[in-house]
Design a protein around this motif. Structure first.
Motif, PDB file in Angstrom:
ATOM      1  N   LEU A  19       0.859  -1.183   0.000  1.00  0.00           N
ATOM      2  CA  LEU A  19       0.000   0.000   0.000  1.00  0.00           C
ATOM      3  C   LEU A  19       0.893   1.230   0.000  1.00  0.00           C
ATOM      4  N   SER A  20       0.470   2.269  -0.712  1.00  0.00           N
ATOM      5  CA  SER A  20       1.198   3.533  -0.640  1.00  0.00           C
ATOM      6  C   SER A  20       0.962   4.144   0.742  1.00  0.00           C
ATOM      7  N   VAL A  21       1.742   5.159   1.076  1.00  0.00           N
ATOM      8  CA  VAL A  21       1.593   5.761   2.392  1.00  0.00           C
ATOM      9  C   VAL A  21       0.201   6.379   2.545  1.00  0.00           C
ATOM     10  N   TYR A  22      -0.372   6.938   1.467  1.00  0.00           N
ATOM     11  CA  TYR A  22      -1.713   7.519   1.574  1.00  0.00           C
ATOM     12  C   TYR A  22      -2.774   6.434   1.715  1.00  0.00           C
ATOM     13  N   GLU A  23      -2.583   5.324   1.025  1.00  0.00           N
ATOM     14  CA  GLU A  23      -3.515   4.204   1.185  1.00  0.00           C
ATOM     15  C   GLU A  23      -3.434   3.655   2.605  1.00  0.00           C
ATOM     16  N   GLN A  24      -2.221   3.603   3.142  1.00  0.00           N
ATOM     17  CA  GLN A  24      -2.056   3.178   4.536  1.00  0.00           C
ATOM     18  C   GLN A  24      -2.820   4.110   5.476  1.00  0.00           C
ATOM     19  N   LEU A  75      -6.806   1.853  -3.659  1.00  0.00           N
ATOM     20  CA  LEU A  75      -7.035   0.924  -2.556  1.00  0.00           C
ATOM     21  C   LEU A  75      -8.064  -0.136  -2.925  1.00  0.00           C
ATOM     22  N   TYR A  76      -9.024   0.232  -3.727  1.00  0.00           N
ATOM     23  CA  TYR A  76     -10.069  -0.714  -4.144  1.00  0.00           C
ATOM     24  C   TYR A  76      -9.479  -1.905  -4.891  1.00  0.00           C
ATOM     25  N   ARG A  77      -8.368  -1.692  -5.569  1.00  0.00           N
ATOM     26  CA  ARG A  77      -7.758  -2.761  -6.366  1.00  0.00           C
ATOM     27  C   ARG A  77      -6.651  -3.509  -5.626  1.00  0.00           C
ATOM     28  N   ARG A  78      -6.325  -3.097  -4.433  1.00  0.00           N
ATOM     29  CA  ARG A  78      -5.199  -3.690  -3.718  1.00  0.00           C
ATOM     30  C   ARG A  78      -5.536  -5.067  -3.148  1.00  0.00           C
ATOM     31  N   GLU A  79      -4.574  -5.976  -3.277  1.00  0.00           N
ATOM     32  CA  GLU A  79      -4.729  -7.333  -2.756  1.00  0.00           C
ATOM     33  C   GLU A  79      -3.893  -7.516  -1.491  1.00  0.00           C
ATOM     34  N   VAL A  80      -4.239  -8.524  -0.727  1.00  0.00           N
ATOM     35  CA  VAL A  80      -3.471  -8.894   0.466  1.00  0.00           C
ATOM     36  C   VAL A  80      -3.441 -10.416   0.549  1.00  0.00           C
ATOM     37  N   THR A  81      -2.269 -10.971   0.856  1.00  0.00           N
ATOM     38  CA  THR A  81      -2.111 -12.413   0.991  1.00  0.00           C
ATOM     39  C   THR A  81      -1.975 -12.767   2.462  1.00  0.00           C
ATOM     40  N   LEU A  82      -2.919 -13.537   2.982  1.00  0.00           N
ATOM     41  CA  LEU A  82      -2.960 -13.929   4.392  1.00  0.00           C
ATOM     42  C   LEU A  82      -2.562 -15.398   4.515  1.00  0.00           C
ATOM     43  N   GLN A 101     -14.292  -3.933  -0.231  1.00  0.00           N
ATOM     44  CA  GLN A 101     -15.224  -4.354  -1.284  1.00  0.00           C
ATOM     45  C   GLN A 101     -15.959  -3.172  -1.893  1.00  0.00           C
ATOM     46  N   THR A 102     -15.957  -2.028  -1.197  1.00  0.00           N
ATOM     47  CA  THR A 102     -16.648  -0.832  -1.696  1.00  0.00           C
ATOM     48  C   THR A 102     -15.861   0.410  -1.311  1.00  0.00           C
ATOM     49  N   VAL A 103     -15.747   1.331  -2.245  1.00  0.00           N
ATOM     50  CA  VAL A 103     -15.183   2.652  -1.967  1.00  0.00           C
ATOM     51  C   VAL A 103     -16.128   3.694  -2.546  1.00  0.00           C
ATOM     52  N   GLU A 104     -16.533   4.635  -1.735  1.00  0.00           N
ATOM     53  CA  GLU A 104     -17.386   5.733  -2.187  1.00  0.00           C
ATOM     54  C   GLU A 104     -16.653   7.048  -1.976  1.00  0.00           C
ATOM     55  N   TYR A 105     -16.755   7.950  -2.925  1.00  0.00           N
ATOM     56  CA  TYR A 105     -16.125   9.259  -2.791  1.00  0.00           C
ATOM     57  C   TYR A 105     -17.200  10.330  -2.727  1.00  0.00           C
ATOM     58  N   LEU A 106     -17.235  11.059  -1.620  1.00  0.00           N
ATOM     59  CA  LEU A 106     -18.212  12.129  -1.411  1.00  0.00           C
ATOM     60  C   LEU A 106     -17.504  13.451  -1.700  1.00  0.00           C
ATOM     61  N   GLU A 107     -17.563  13.861  -2.958  1.00  0.00           N
ATOM     62  CA  GLU A 107     -16.740  14.981  -3.412  1.00  0.00           C
ATOM     63  C   GLU A 107     -17.075  16.279  -2.711  1.00  0.00           C
ATOM     64  N   ALA A 108     -18.341  16.539  -2.496  1.00  0.00           N
ATOM     65  CA  ALA A 108     -18.740  17.800  -1.865  1.00  0.00           C
ATOM     66  C   ALA A 108     -18.200  17.929  -0.453  1.00  0.00           C
ATOM     67  N   GLU A 109     -18.096  16.803   0.234  1.00  0.00           N
ATOM     68  CA  GLU A 109     -17.609  16.807   1.615  1.00  0.00           C
ATOM     69  C   GLU A 109     -16.103  16.568   1.711  1.00  0.00           C
ATOM     70  N   GLY A 110     -15.444  16.270   0.584  1.00  0.00           N
ATOM     71  CA  GLY A 110     -14.022  15.954   0.624  1.00  0.00           C
ATOM     72  C   GLY A 110     -13.768  14.733   1.483  1.00  0.00           C
ATOM     73  N   MET A 111     -14.540  13.681   1.260  1.00  0.00           N
ATOM     74  CA  MET A 111     -14.531  12.519   2.145  1.00  0.00           C
ATOM     75  C   MET A 111     -14.634  11.242   1.327  1.00  0.00           C
ATOM     76  N   VAL A 112     -14.002  10.171   1.800  1.00  0.00           N
ATOM     77  CA  VAL A 112     -14.188   8.850   1.213  1.00  0.00           C
ATOM     78  C   VAL A 112     -14.810   7.941   2.261  1.00  0.00           C
ATOM     79  N   ALA A 113     -15.547   6.949   1.788  1.00  0.00           N
ATOM     80  CA  ALA A 113     -16.140   5.940   2.670  1.00  0.00           C
ATOM     81  C   ALA A 113     -15.769   4.578   2.103  1.00  0.00           C
ATOM     82  N   LEU A 114     -15.388   3.675   2.966  1.00  0.00           N
ATOM     83  CA  LEU A 114     -15.034   2.342   2.490  1.00  0.00           C
ATOM     84  C   LEU A 114     -15.672   1.268   3.355  1.00  0.00           C
ATOM     85  N   ARG A 115     -15.867   0.125   2.733  1.00  0.00           N
ATOM     86  CA  ARG A 115     -16.421  -1.045   3.403  1.00  0.00           C
ATOM     87  C   ARG A 115     -15.377  -2.158   3.286  1.00  0.00           C
TER      88      ARG A 115
END
Length: 287
Positions: A19-24, A75-82, A101-115
């Motif tokens: 993961l990049s530092v921002y994804e982290q 981040l939506y495309r990133r894999e992890v091996t457990l 499994q889900t990433v939503e970008y709320l542009e007006a609020e400058g916010m992301v939501a993830l599941r």
């Protein structure tokens, strides 16, 4: 967010991913919202705003805003091996999955939501044993993704005070994908930067040395511990022989994160365990 805590299964700390530092930062900000006393489901959305990232890292809001959306999309495309069950139970197996499994970008609020992905839930929630904990603020100012990963590993091994790992294992955990095959490049581009940031920006100190197999550098030995408190340490009188029980109790285990065996090997004549540990800690910081 200064007091927010990160809880991860040890199996996730040692998982292979990149993961990049921002994804982290996005992932960690969401993990910090997971309540340990409440069940986490794969239906719950966690929100992270550019303002939160800016406050957490001390960066400009505009910079945080620009990076937030692109990092969330990657981040939506990133894999992890457990390779282990969340609490060390069950059969050992390799599982390739995704962080979210889900990433939503709320542009007006400058916010992301993830599941979080369904397979990730057990590694972040209801952890009863074999998990790693640290404060989000410990890594907030690091701008190296490898430094964040190294710090997590040190936190997992905290009680040991030292750990030897093969370079190939560390390459796999960091998912370098063939980058920096020459050991000098690996040290310069990955190891030295990660160690420097852990020492400068976290509550822990770390040193490393190398071991060869034949003529090839094959393993790294990390020695590490907690930095001393900023509060002055009061001098303590040596314990008398009449209080041997108390002395044994004080000497057992690690002091300031330095294993007893190392303290015994490097203690000077007449030095108490605590004084020797504090001296070694200060010497390590000055190197």
């Amino acid at each position: 967010m200064d007091t927010a805590l990160i809880y991860k299964s040890n199996a996730l700390v040692e998982a292979s991913y990149r993961l990049s530092v921002y994804e982290q930062r996005i992932v960690l900000a969401c993990i910090a919202q997971v309540r340990r006393d409440a069940p986490l489901t794969d239906q719950q959305l966690y929100n992270v705003s550019a303002q939160q990232i800016a406050d957490m890292t001390g960066t400009q809001l505009g910079t945080a805003y620009q990076n937030l959306k692109s990092a969330a999309e990657r981040l939506y495309r990133r894999e992890v091996t457990l390779r282990e069950a969340p609490n060390g139970r069950g059969r050992a197996k390799v599982r390739l999955t995704r962080w979210v499994q889900t990433v939503e970008y709320l542009e007006a609020e400058g916010m992301v939501a993830l599941r979080f992905g369904t397979d990730m839930v057990p590694y972040l929630s209801q952890l009863t044993e074999q998990f790693t904990r640290y404060a989000l603020a410990d890594v907030a100012h690091m701008d190296s993704a490898h430094a964040i990963r190294l710090y997590e590993l040190l936190c997992q091994w905290r009680d040991a005070g030292e750990r030897e790992v093969s370079i190939e294992w560390l390459r796999d955990v960091f998912q370098l994908d063939g980058k920096y095959p020459a050991i000098k490049d690996f040290k310069k581009r990955v190891l030295d930067i990660a160690v420097e940031q852990v020492n400068e920006l976290s509550p822990m100190w770390v040193k490393w040395s190398q071991r060869k197999t034949g003529r090839r550098v094959s393993h790294l030995l990390f020695t590490f511990g907690e930095k001393p408190s900023k509060k002055p340490v009061k001098a303590q009188k040596p314990k008398t022989s009449g209080n041997a029980k108390g002395k044994d109790k004080n000497a057992s285990g690690a002091i300031y994160g330095i294993p007893r065996a190392i303290i015994e090997a490097k203690a000077r004549a007449g030095e108490s365990y605590e004084d020797a540990a504090l001296r070694l800690l200060n010497e390590a910081k000055q190197r």
